[in-house]
Design a protein around this motif. Structure first.
Motif, PDB file in Angstrom:
ATOM      1  N   ALA A 110     -60.088 -12.036  90.318  1.00 40.66           N
ATOM      2  CA  ALA A 110     -58.906 -12.425  90.231  1.00 40.66           C
ATOM      3  C   ALA A 110     -58.424 -13.515  90.730  1.00 40.66           C
ATOM      4  O   ALA A 110     -58.062 -14.921  90.097  1.00 40.66           O
ATOM      5  CB  ALA A 110     -57.393 -11.662  89.817  1.00 40.66           C
TER       6      ALA A 110
ATOM      7  N   ALA B 122     -55.251  -9.644  84.877  1.00 35.33           N
ATOM      8  CA  ALA B 122     -54.661  -9.000  86.634  1.00 35.33           C
ATOM      9  C   ALA B 122     -54.954 -10.708  86.516  1.00 35.33           C
ATOM     10  O   ALA B 122     -54.344 -11.406  87.604  1.00 35.33           O
ATOM     11  CB  ALA B 122     -55.493  -8.471  87.291  1.00 35.33           C
ATOM     12  N   ALA B 123     -55.785 -11.597  86.214  1.00 32.35           N
ATOM     13  CA  ALA B 123     -56.482 -12.927  86.194  1.00 32.35           C
ATOM     14  C   ALA B 123     -54.456 -13.497  85.858  1.00 32.35           C
ATOM     15  O   ALA B 123     -54.068 -14.424  87.081  1.00 32.35           O
ATOM     16  CB  ALA B 123     -57.184 -13.447  85.774  1.00 32.35           C
ATOM     17  N   ARG B 124     -54.202 -13.466  85.219  1.00 31.52           N
ATOM     18  CA  ARG B 124     -53.247 -14.127  83.881  1.00 31.52           C
ATOM     19  C   ARG B 124     -51.565 -13.952  85.327  1.00 31.52           C
ATOM     20  O   ARG B 124     -50.985 -15.129  85.314  1.00 31.52           O
ATOM     21  CB  ARG B 124     -52.903 -13.869  82.703  1.00 31.52           C
TER      22      ARG B 124
ATOM     23  N   PHE C 166     -57.921  -6.513  92.572  1.00 30.68           N
ATOM     24  CA  PHE C 166     -58.759  -6.956  91.488  1.00 30.68           C
ATOM     25  C   PHE C 166     -59.090  -7.949  92.251  1.00 30.68           C
ATOM     26  O   PHE C 166     -58.531  -9.298  91.751  1.00 30.68           O
ATOM     27  CB  PHE C 166     -58.246  -7.432  89.914  1.00 30.68           C
TER      28      PHE C 166
ATOM     29  N   PRO D  96     -57.933  -5.350  84.013  1.00 29.53           N
ATOM     30  CA  PRO D  96     -58.136  -6.313  84.647  1.00 29.53           C
ATOM     31  C   PRO D  96     -58.585  -7.349  84.154  1.00 29.53           C
ATOM     32  O   PRO D  96     -58.202  -8.713  84.450  1.00 29.53           O
ATOM     33  CB  PRO D  96     -59.619  -5.597  84.711  1.00 29.53           C
TER      34      PRO D  96
ATOM     35  N   ALA E 194     -58.631 -17.591  89.383  1.00 28.94           N
ATOM     36  CA  ALA E 194     -57.843 -18.052  87.925  1.00 28.94           C
ATOM     37  C   ALA E 194     -56.653 -18.552  89.173  1.00 28.94           C
ATOM     38  O   ALA E 194     -56.123 -19.758  88.864  1.00 28.94           O
ATOM     39  CB  ALA E 194     -56.885 -16.253  88.337  1.00 28.94           C
TER      40      ALA E 194
END
Length: 609
Positions: free
Chosen positions: A481, A550-552, A478, A547, A484
């Motif tokens: 991401a 994924a950032a978290r 990802f 998705p 983030a």
């Protein structure tokens, strides 16, 4: 050097699904596309192509890569040629660092053009010269075969090619560089100058994987020596690397399962004409490791066919010795010996496709090795068995450590009624190569995590392995991401000293400063770095996470890495709390607040912005 920005642009404009589908018919399966893998035998599809990642992966054999990687693996193209091929499909000109620098393809373009022109001339000559035409007819070659292999005829003249194509100094230089003309001995009766290399011969163009003529083989008509005359080594042609008929084999195949390696051009042509469209030949040299390496990039089975006479058996034994370093589990190497007085050419003409039935009689490498070793050795007494072991030792040492060598060791031991363990102990005294140790990880710092076997990976959430591995894998799957992770957190990672964190920092920096949108673009940026292999393995492992999450997960992994450094620093400060100066006391207060939000100060969430 091809600019990285151009490679990024190329990968952003190409769709890997379209690239792969030209070679392997794909079917939609959920979000990805599926097919039977083109790189190994299988009955059920395990080969997947991901449009979102622009990445392919086989769960059966572990093959994986980008659109460029697919062309390199499937067509055996060097990286620059794979870029040229992909760019050509999009109508893009490939730039090079420095602007004026030319690629190897551009550099050799005049030579490729000269070879193509001469090949066309030879083909036309065959149609207009009765001697060459009659010889081809008497050898049973059909018009379709002659056209498919672009077979031609070199006229019986000393300077026909020179006269037609060497009218200028530039033309003569190109002819000489291609090995088509030979410089005369100035002290001879004819004086200085050049003459044609090929005269009065049936001509077989040798083509590379892209179909470009790179050399010729000329077969003498009627009587004469040498029987076959090959082009010399040139900038275009390296005989220890090329296989005659490989280009035609790839064009003709539906699913290629094996390659049949024979000795002559006419053998290849007659076998193809008989319907055995996977025959290739080495080019006036013994089979090399490079030949086999190229063959096993296409197939898992190679069969050598040799004449049954003494010369054929000698050639077979040389082929076996050169094949041993390429022998391993998952590959099959066999040897077919033809009846005395016959060769593949004569048998193919007489038997047609029935020739293929002979392949069932081909000896596996292990059986041929044992049979050859025990020739003229009496194994009924100790002296003979000792000779047998001494002869086997250097051959076994050529085989890479692994399952195949263990099985081969068992077969050799069985011949003298020993156990494999006992034979291994004896051979170990001769310093057999050790078994491979461990798995390979990233070389920056220390490995991220054990590489494992990518072919056995299961879909999973990031979590196995260290935090660095988790973070890197999230970025590979990802790329967006990365937003983030704040600039502050990125700077804080500088203080983290754990294996692989420099790779993570580099990835975050590249993603922040460049418009990288796919897994493929990330991997191509790392192609020439030692970490590329491990990154490709991580990209090939399915990750069961949405998705949006994924950032978290990435932010949390980075925070926990930074938190670990803070905890270490807090512990160090607390250990000498009574001796802290004013600045260190303030640092202690900040760390306490950051790691314990209930203390009333600092970030309420305890996480980096």
């Amino acid at each position: 050097m091809i600019p990285q920005d151009f490679i990024d642009q190329l990968l952003s404009r190409v769709d890997i699904v379209d690239v792969v589908d030209r070679y392997v018919p794909l079917k939609k399966g959920g979000q990805n596309y599926m097919a039977c893998c083109p790189f190994h035998k299988e009955k059920s599809p395990s080969f997947t192509v991901s449009p979102s990642k622009q990445f392919y992966h086989c769960f059966g054999c572990g093959a994986h890569g980008t659109a460029l990687g697919f062309l390199m693996q499937y067509d055996q193209l060097p990286f620059p040629e794979a870029v040229e091929e992909l760019a050509g499909r999009l109508g893009l000109a490939v730039p090079h660092e420095g602007g004026a620098a030319a690629s190897s393809t551009d550099e050799f373009a005049p030579l490729y053009a000269m070879m193509a022109s001469v090949a066309e001339f030879f083909a036309e000559s065959l149609a207009h010269h009765e001697r060459g035409r009659d010889y081809a007819h008497n050898r049973g070659l059909t018009p379709a075969t002659i056209k498919d292999f672009q077979i031609g005829y070199a006229p019986e003249a000393w300077d026909e090619v020179l006269r037609r194509f060497g009218g200028s100094a530039e033309g003569r230089r190109a002819l000489a560089a291609c090995g088509l003309i030979i410089e005369r001995d100035p002290s001879g009766s004819r004086g200085s100058g050049h003459y044609d290399r090929f005269r009065a011969r049936l001509m077989f163009p040798i083509r590379d994987t892209r179909g470009r003529v790179i050399a010729f083989g000329g077969r003498v008509i009627d009587q004469g020596e040498p029987k076959y005359l090959n082009s010399p080594e040139t900038a275009l042609f390296h005989k220890g690397r090329e296989l005659y008929g490989l280009y035609e084999t790839r064009l003709a195949r539906t699913t290629l399962k094996r390659l049949l390696v024979v000795e002559g051009y006419m053998d290849v042509v007659q076998l193809h004409q008989a319907g055995i469209r996977y025959a290739v030949a080495t080019l006036g040299t013994a089979t090399t490791a490079e030949h086999l390496h190229r063959a096993f990039r296409l197939v898992s089975e190679v069969v050598f066919a040799f004449d049954g006479d003494r010369a054929g058996r000698a050639a077979a034994w040389r082929a076996l010795q050169n094949a041993l370093p390429e022998a391993r589990a998952g590959r099959e190497i066999r040897f077919l010996f033809l009846p005395d007085g016959d060769d593949p050419d004569s048998l193919a003409r007489r038997e047609g496709e029935a020739f293929e039935q002979r392949l069932s009689a081909a000896l596996p490498l292990s059986e041929y090795l044992v049979a050859h070793l025990r020739e003229d050795i009496d194994l009924s007494h100790a002296d003979g068995r000792a000779r047998f072991i001494a002869a086997a030792r250097p051959l076994l040492e050529k085989v890479e450590p692994g399952v195949y060598r263990e099985l081969l060791l068992e077969r050799v031991a069985a011949e003298i009624h020993w156990s494999a363990e006992r034979l291994a102990e004896v051979l170990a005294g001769g310093q057999m190569a050790p078994a491979p140790a461990g798995t390979e990880g990233l070389r920056v710092g220390q490995p991220l995590a054990a590489a494992g076997n990518p072919s056995r990976s299961r879909g999973r959430r990031p979590g196995r392995g260290g935090l660095v591995t988790q973070a890197i894998q999230l970025l590979l799957h990802f790329p967006q991401a990365h937003t983030a992770v704040s600039a502050e957190a990125h700077r804080a990672l500088e203080a983290v000293q754990v294996p692989g964190v420099d790779v993570l920092r580099t990835l975050l920096g590249e993603l922040s400063s460049q418009s990288t949108t796919s897994t493929a673009q990330i991997l191509e940026r790392w192609r020439d770095r030692p970490e590329h292999r491990r990154l490709s393995q991580l990209a090939a492992e399915p990750v069961l996470i949405e998705p949006a999450a994924a950032a978290r997960e990435l932010r949390d992994a980075v925070y926990r890495l930074i938190e670990g450094v803070r905890e270490q620093r807090l512990t160090a400060l607390l250990a000498r709390a009574e001796a802290l100066n004013a600045e260190e006391k303030l640092e202690l207060q900040r760390l306490t607040a950051a790691l314990n939000p209930t203390a009333g100060t600092g970030n309420a969430s305890g996480k980096l912005p």
